[in-house]
Write a protein that holds these residues in place. Sequence first.
Motif, PDB file in Angstrom:
ATOM      1  N   CYS A   1       1.198   1.951  10.456  1.00  0.00           N
ATOM      2  CA  CYS A   1       0.059   2.316  11.295  1.00  0.00           C
ATOM      3  C   CYS A   1      -1.047   1.283  11.080  1.00  0.00           C
ATOM      4  O   CYS A   1      -1.067   0.574  10.070  1.00  0.00           O
ATOM      5  CB  CYS A   1      -0.479   3.712  10.930  1.00  0.00           C
ATOM      6  SG  CYS A   1       0.730   5.043  11.031  1.00  0.00           S
TER       7      CYS A   1
ATOM      8  N   LEU B   1      -4.897   0.331  10.276  1.00  0.00           N
ATOM      9  CA  LEU B   1      -5.985   0.865   9.468  1.00  0.00           C
ATOM     10  C   LEU B   1      -7.261   0.097   9.826  1.00  0.00           C
ATOM     11  O   LEU B   1      -7.247  -1.130   9.863  1.00  0.00           O
ATOM     12  CB  LEU B   1      -5.656   0.680   7.979  1.00  0.00           C
ATOM     13  CG  LEU B   1      -6.507   1.415   6.959  1.00  0.00           C
ATOM     14  CD1 LEU B   1      -6.281   2.917   7.054  1.00  0.00           C
ATOM     15  CD2 LEU B   1      -6.160   0.927   5.552  1.00  0.00           C
TER      16      LEU B   1
ATOM     17  N   TYR C   1      -8.161   6.398   6.157  1.00  0.00           N
ATOM     18  CA  TYR C   1      -7.882   6.871   4.808  1.00  0.00           C
ATOM     19  C   TYR C   1      -8.139   8.384   4.693  1.00  0.00           C
ATOM     20  O   TYR C   1      -7.469   9.082   3.935  1.00  0.00           O
ATOM     21  CB  TYR C   1      -8.730   6.115   3.791  1.00  0.00           C
ATOM     22  CG  TYR C   1      -8.181   4.755   3.438  1.00  0.00           C
ATOM     23  CD1 TYR C   1      -6.907   4.627   2.892  1.00  0.00           C
ATOM     24  CD2 TYR C   1      -8.932   3.609   3.641  1.00  0.00           C
ATOM     25  CE1 TYR C   1      -6.388   3.378   2.565  1.00  0.00           C
ATOM     26  CE2 TYR C   1      -8.434   2.349   3.310  1.00  0.00           C
ATOM     27  CZ  TYR C   1      -7.163   2.249   2.776  1.00  0.00           C
ATOM     28  OH  TYR C   1      -6.653   1.012   2.451  1.00  0.00           O
TER      29      TYR C   1
ATOM     30  N   SER D   1       7.923   2.946  13.706  1.00  0.00           N
ATOM     31  CA  SER D   1       6.886   1.946  13.461  1.00  0.00           C
ATOM     32  C   SER D   1       6.711   1.029  14.664  1.00  0.00           C
ATOM     33  O   SER D   1       5.587   0.606  14.979  1.00  0.00           O
ATOM     34  CB  SER D   1       7.233   1.119  12.217  1.00  0.00           C
ATOM     35  OG  SER D   1       7.211   1.909  11.048  1.00  0.00           O
TER      36      SER D   1
ATOM     37  N   VAL E   1       2.683   4.174   5.924  1.00  0.00           N
ATOM     38  CA  VAL E   1       2.350   5.540   5.507  1.00  0.00           C
ATOM     39  C   VAL E   1       3.628   6.363   5.325  1.00  0.00           C
ATOM     40  O   VAL E   1       4.470   6.415   6.233  1.00  0.00           O
ATOM     41  CB  VAL E   1       1.439   6.224   6.548  1.00  0.00           C
ATOM     42  CG1 VAL E   1       1.043   7.624   6.080  1.00  0.00           C
ATOM     43  CG2 VAL E   1       0.208   5.374   6.812  1.00  0.00           C
TER      44      VAL E   1
ATOM     45  N   ASP F   1       0.589   5.112  -2.444  1.00  0.00           N
ATOM     46  CA  ASP F   1       0.393   6.455  -1.895  1.00  0.00           C
ATOM     47  C   ASP F   1       1.025   7.489  -2.815  1.00  0.00           C
ATOM     48  O   ASP F   1       2.209   7.403  -3.144  1.00  0.00           O
ATOM     49  CB  ASP F   1       1.019   6.546  -0.500  1.00  0.00           C
ATOM     50  CG  ASP F   1       0.523   7.756   0.275  1.00  0.00           C
ATOM     51  OD1 ASP F   1       0.609   8.876  -0.267  1.00  0.00           O
ATOM     52  OD2 ASP F   1       0.065   7.571   1.417  1.00  0.00           O
TER      53      ASP F   1
ATOM     54  N   ILE G   1      -0.827  -0.594   7.392  1.00  0.00           N
ATOM     55  CA  ILE G   1      -0.497   0.214   6.225  1.00  0.00           C
ATOM     56  C   ILE G   1       0.795   0.973   6.505  1.00  0.00           C
ATOM     57  O   ILE G   1       1.003   1.461   7.621  1.00  0.00           O
ATOM     58  CB  ILE G   1      -1.644   1.199   5.871  1.00  0.00           C
ATOM     59  CG1 ILE G   1      -1.311   1.960   4.590  1.00  0.00           C
ATOM     60  CG2 ILE G   1      -1.914   2.152   7.021  1.00  0.00           C
ATOM     61  CD1 ILE G   1      -2.478   2.787   4.054  1.00  0.00           C
TER      62      ILE G   1
ATOM     63  N   LYS H   1       0.821  -1.213   0.000  1.00  0.00           N
ATOM     64  CA  LYS H   1       0.000   0.000   0.000  1.00  0.00           C
ATOM     65  C   LYS H   1       0.853   1.261   0.000  1.00  0.00           C
ATOM     66  O   LYS H   1       0.425   2.315  -0.474  1.00  0.00           O
ATOM     67  CB  LYS H   1      -0.933  -0.001   1.222  1.00  0.00           C
ATOM     68  CG  LYS H   1      -1.969  -1.108   1.201  1.00  0.00           C
ATOM     69  CD  LYS H   1      -2.723  -1.183   2.521  1.00  0.00           C
ATOM     70  CE  LYS H   1      -3.678  -2.378   2.541  1.00  0.00           C
ATOM     71  NZ  LYS H   1      -4.335  -2.529   3.869  1.00  0.00           N
ATOM     72  N   PHE H   2       2.080   1.139   0.523  1.00  0.00           N
ATOM     73  CA  PHE H   2       3.003   2.273   0.550  1.00  0.00           C
ATOM     74  C   PHE H   2       3.259   2.795  -0.865  1.00  0.00           C
ATOM     75  O   PHE H   2       3.321   4.004  -1.102  1.00  0.00           O
ATOM     76  CB  PHE H   2       4.313   1.833   1.210  1.00  0.00           C
ATOM     77  CG  PHE H   2       5.403   2.861   1.187  1.00  0.00           C
ATOM     78  CD1 PHE H   2       5.454   3.858   2.147  1.00  0.00           C
ATOM     79  CD2 PHE H   2       6.392   2.822   0.215  1.00  0.00           C
ATOM     80  CE1 PHE H   2       6.471   4.807   2.137  1.00  0.00           C
ATOM     81  CE2 PHE H   2       7.415   3.755   0.194  1.00  0.00           C
ATOM     82  CZ  PHE H   2       7.446   4.753   1.164  1.00  0.00           C
TER      83      PHE H   2
ATOM     84  N   ILE I   1      -5.083  10.144   5.966  1.00  0.00           N
ATOM     85  CA  ILE I   1      -3.995  10.036   4.989  1.00  0.00           C
ATOM     86  C   ILE I   1      -4.237  10.986   3.818  1.00  0.00           C
ATOM     87  O   ILE I   1      -3.313  11.664   3.345  1.00  0.00           O
ATOM     88  CB  ILE I   1      -3.870   8.590   4.486  1.00  0.00           C
ATOM     89  CG1 ILE I   1      -3.464   7.659   5.637  1.00  0.00           C
ATOM     90  CG2 ILE I   1      -2.849   8.503   3.358  1.00  0.00           C
ATOM     91  CD1 ILE I   1      -3.479   6.181   5.272  1.00  0.00           C
TER      92      ILE I   1
END
Length: 395
Positions: free
Chosen positions: A193, A195, A82, A70, A222, A19, A220, A15-16, A85
């Motif tokens: 983080c 989600l 979301y 983290s 971020v 972004d 996720i 998912k990084f 973000i």
Amino acid sequence: MDQVWITEILKGIGKFFLDPIFYYSIILAVIAGMVRVKRERNDFHIRVLNPLQELSFLFPAGLLIGLLLSIITIASGFTISYSMIAILAIITIVLSLIGNFRLLSPAFTIGLSFILLFLAKQFNWNLPIVSEYPSEKSLSGFIVLLGLLLIIEGIQMNRNGTKRFSPILRNSRRGLTVGANQVKRIWLIPVFCFLPAGPLTAPFEWWPTFDFGTGSYSLILVPFIIGFQQQIQSTLPQLAVKRVGKQVLLLGFLVSAIAAAGMWLPILSIGAIFVALVGRGWISYQHRVRENSTTYYFTPQKNGLMVLAVIPHTPAEKLGLEIGEIIHKCNGYVVHDKDEFYKALQKNRAYCKLEIFNTDGEVRFVQGALFEGDHHELGILTVEAKKNWDGNEAS
């Protein structure tokens, strides 16, 4: 259970790369390098630093710090939505367009994101990008994260902000050519983080500190951007950056302490935002006032040539010349300008002996061999480079 966590970590990393901030930070760093090179060529008719220098600082310095942060966010059960973000990404892009790297402190990016989310929740604004309002605990955790990232900003300024300055030539109020140094840094800090919605549940009764444990979650990764930009003309650039870095570090500890207390007394989270925004803005304002009210440091000298910059991978760097030092003699000849310096170098094309006044005013001697293909004037830049231009690339 272990397999589920490994799967979620891998999904979170994936998912990084979805972004937009990840790609935007790369574009921002590349453009900053291109603009800097254009300015350097305009001032000195030479590229001083690598055009990808800003990009080279973007990732390595932030990966380890992001891993450590983290661990804190996962251990505390911090959740992010979301909507948070998306708001953070938009605020970051807008601030970078308004103030370049100057406004990319987490005090501004996260601080303004919190204010917008808080007001949207309080007044029930219907924002297209806000699909759900974050809980009070998530917003409070957002401010704790702000404080921690401010600490990281201060650490990064002290560790990585004191290297590779870009020289500038400018006109003083009296119309004289003077020198300055600019430092621009941007770091990408990847932070795991939680989600909302996913297969993960709290494995311990004492977990969470924030929201974790009241539902199921996924992970996720971020990307958080931290940047700063300073122009320094009143002193040695490394001293100015360290001074500001220490102030930001202390502010980060203060904001973190107030924000942590805000987990139990929500009004303190608002106080932490106020302290972060006002404190970081005051630090930047004080730096600008100090620079504009103090005499110029890099000016023509009566007793020699002051080093404004050292070009990487040149004899000057190998000899250990540093910004702010004054070259008094070259091969036994006193030098007052770049022409005398160049002529003195020609007295011995295979070897160079320099008598230098260091930044403490003490005399030191350096010497070394010169080879064919080395920079014809060692690779130093001085304020005479533009003032007495004679067609050479650097002096």
